[in-house]
Design an enzyme around this catalytic site. Sequence first.
Site: not given
Length: 270
Positions: A131-133
């Site tokens: 999951h890429c912020p």
Amino acid sequence: MFKNVFGSGFLVRTAHVILTWVITLILFLHDTDLRRQEETGELTLPVLFVLLVLVSVLLYFAVSLMDPGFVLTDDCDLQFTLGIAEETQDMIPQTTKSIRLRRCGHCLVQQPMRSKHCQTCQHCVRRYDHHCPWIENCVGERNHRWFVLYLAVQFVVLLWGLYMAWSGFSHASTWQQWLRTNGVLLGAAAVVAILALTVLLLLGSHLYLVSLNTTTWEFMSRHRISYLKHCGADENPFDKGILRNLWGFFCAWEPVVWEHVYFKQGNDPI
């Protein structure tokens, strides 16, 4: 295909767009090669630069808003995951027809191999990478290649922007005068340099993992993953060789049933 633009990542995406265009504006307002060519009527370089920045922004929104490969309902996903094409039945061990997939304890769907539940997105994601912020979205089966392409384009934009910033620094007799003249451009160049290094590290790591046909999640947590923890340190049941891995990642558009790949390598049922 796309999630709500005004969802939880709205502030992150807005900040990204504002930062991108503010730095672009700074490069045009100072005495850089972009500004000089614009003033002399040579518009090829400035137009190409703006177009490349625009492409990077569009790719950012694409990977940010795209469905990364959410596992939806048991009915459609089990049919997809366990369905075996007639022409390949003889090539696949009998065990693959009776795989008992793990049921997610959060969203209660049955997870295809290489999928993982994302606590932020509240969905299981096929071929979950991370999951890429930065994009406020998962990177998974459907958007991973676009994420890597975005990183490549963004890196070119940042390198080009850093070069343009360097071309705009003017000389001065004292450090104080130099900072007054070039302070804003220096700040923009520092931000661009930090981002360029970050993107380079991300791009390099993802290309390396793609060449091995593994994901960030699998690389970091293989000792916890049921279908990998029994494998040797250098063993990857999904690895087909560097060229085939890269071709499959960038050029093959058909969804992959990873259970088939896994059991073709002679692994035991999990």
